[in-house]
Write a protein that holds these residues in place. Structure first.
Motif, PDB file in Angstrom:
ATOM      1  N   ALA A 176     -13.651   5.097 -11.810  1.00  0.00           N
ATOM      2  CA  ALA A 176     -12.922   4.118 -10.989  1.00  0.00           C
ATOM      3  C   ALA A 176     -13.920   3.252 -10.232  1.00  0.00           C
ATOM      4  O   ALA A 176     -14.952   3.728  -9.741  1.00  0.00           O
ATOM      5  N   PHE A 193      -7.751  -8.392  -2.465  1.00  0.00           N
ATOM      6  CA  PHE A 193      -8.144  -8.073  -3.830  1.00  0.00           C
ATOM      7  C   PHE A 193      -8.975  -9.178  -4.486  1.00  0.00           C
ATOM      8  O   PHE A 193      -9.212  -9.148  -5.692  1.00  0.00           O
ATOM      9  N   ARG A 214     -10.190  -3.975 -12.408  1.00  0.00           N
ATOM     10  CA  ARG A 214      -9.571  -5.257 -12.751  1.00  0.00           C
ATOM     11  C   ARG A 214      -9.538  -5.327 -14.275  1.00  0.00           C
ATOM     12  O   ARG A 214     -10.500  -4.947 -14.944  1.00  0.00           O
ATOM     13  N   ILE A 272       2.363   1.531  -3.670  1.00  0.00           N
ATOM     14  CA  ILE A 272       1.339   1.853  -4.679  1.00  0.00           C
ATOM     15  C   ILE A 272       0.854   3.291  -4.508  1.00  0.00           C
ATOM     16  O   ILE A 272       0.691   4.013  -5.494  1.00  0.00           O
ATOM     17  N   SER A 273       0.640   3.722  -3.277  1.00  0.00           N
ATOM     18  CA  SER A 273       0.122   5.081  -3.062  1.00  0.00           C
ATOM     19  C   SER A 273       1.097   6.156  -3.524  1.00  0.00           C
ATOM     20  O   SER A 273       0.698   7.281  -3.806  1.00  0.00           O
ATOM     21  N   VAL A 318      -4.227   4.792  -6.851  1.00  0.00           N
ATOM     22  CA  VAL A 318      -5.555   4.393  -6.379  1.00  0.00           C
ATOM     23  C   VAL A 318      -6.101   3.303  -7.297  1.00  0.00           C
ATOM     24  O   VAL A 318      -5.995   3.410  -8.526  1.00  0.00           O
ATOM     25  N   TYR A 319      -6.709   2.281  -6.685  1.00  0.00           N
ATOM     26  CA  TYR A 319      -7.299   1.202  -7.468  1.00  0.00           C
ATOM     27  C   TYR A 319      -8.305   1.775  -8.466  1.00  0.00           C
ATOM     28  O   TYR A 319      -9.121   2.630  -8.122  1.00  0.00           O
ATOM     29  N   HIS A 320      -8.250   1.289  -9.695  1.00  0.00           N
ATOM     30  CA  HIS A 320      -9.178   1.761 -10.723  1.00  0.00           C
ATOM     31  C   HIS A 320     -10.074   0.640 -11.244  1.00  0.00           C
ATOM     32  O   HIS A 320     -11.283   0.825 -11.349  1.00  0.00           O
ATOM     33  N   PHE A 347      -4.175   0.476 -11.483  1.00  0.00           N
ATOM     34  CA  PHE A 347      -4.156   1.576 -10.525  1.00  0.00           C
ATOM     35  C   PHE A 347      -3.842   2.854 -11.283  1.00  0.00           C
ATOM     36  O   PHE A 347      -3.039   2.861 -12.211  1.00  0.00           O
ATOM     37  N   ALA A 402     -12.474  -0.438  -4.723  1.00  0.00           N
ATOM     38  CA  ALA A 402     -11.486  -1.516  -4.520  1.00  0.00           C
ATOM     39  C   ALA A 402     -12.190  -2.698  -3.862  1.00  0.00           C
ATOM     40  O   ALA A 402     -13.087  -2.526  -3.036  1.00  0.00           O
ATOM     41  N   HIS A 437       0.817  -1.215   0.000  1.00  0.00           N
ATOM     42  CA  HIS A 437       0.000   0.000   0.000  1.00  0.00           C
ATOM     43  C   HIS A 437       0.854   1.270   0.000  1.00  0.00           C
ATOM     44  O   HIS A 437       0.516   2.226  -0.702  1.00  0.00           O
ATOM     45  N   MET A 490      -4.640  -5.946 -11.989  1.00  0.00           N
ATOM     46  CA  MET A 490      -5.347  -4.821 -11.387  1.00  0.00           C
ATOM     47  C   MET A 490      -4.729  -3.531 -11.898  1.00  0.00           C
ATOM     48  O   MET A 490      -3.504  -3.381 -11.913  1.00  0.00           O
TER      49      MET A 490
END
Length: 116
Positions: A112, A71, A90, A18-19, A86-88, A82, A115, A15, A80
């Motif tokens: 988006a 996930f 699959r 990714i952030s 931020v998750y967008h 991003f 998640a 996390h 996935m």
């Protein structure tokens, strides 16, 4: 043509890393014994280079089971998308240039997703 390589991530750093990632990133959930995953490992860097993907990350579900549960990874490889950390969405697509590009464009044109 630029060539991307995968950066491996584990539960404890996922996390935070990714952030901090700007632009578009694909996280591929994989396992060492997965034949389809080995194929994807060779294809995704080229496919990413043909699109706007800027980062590729790899998560081994055998060592990062918490992320696999978070996930909701039930099949491998799981991709996935991003955007700016931020998750967008699959990405479910055949790993051909046309299919991957179309799936990416469709995902980016949509709002988006939440998640998993």
């Amino acid at each position: 043509m630029r060539v991307l390589s995968f950066e491996a991530l584990r539960d404890n750093a996922f996390h935070a890393r990714i952030s901090q990632t700007g632009g578009l990133a694909i996280v591929m959930f994989t396992a060492p014994g997965c034949g389809a995953c080995r194929r994807a490992l060779t294809l995704l860097p080229r496919l990413a280079a043909e699109t706007s993907i800027e980062h590729l990350f790899l998560v081994d579900v055998e060592t990062s089971t918490g992320l696999a549960r978070e996930f909701e990874v039930f099949h491998l490889p799981a991709l996935m998308l991003f955007r700016d950390g931020v998750y967008h969405a699959r990405i479910d697509a055949e790993l051909t240039s046309a299919s991957f590009s179309a799936a990416l464009a469709t995902a980016l044109a949509a709002p988006a997703e939440e998640a998993p």
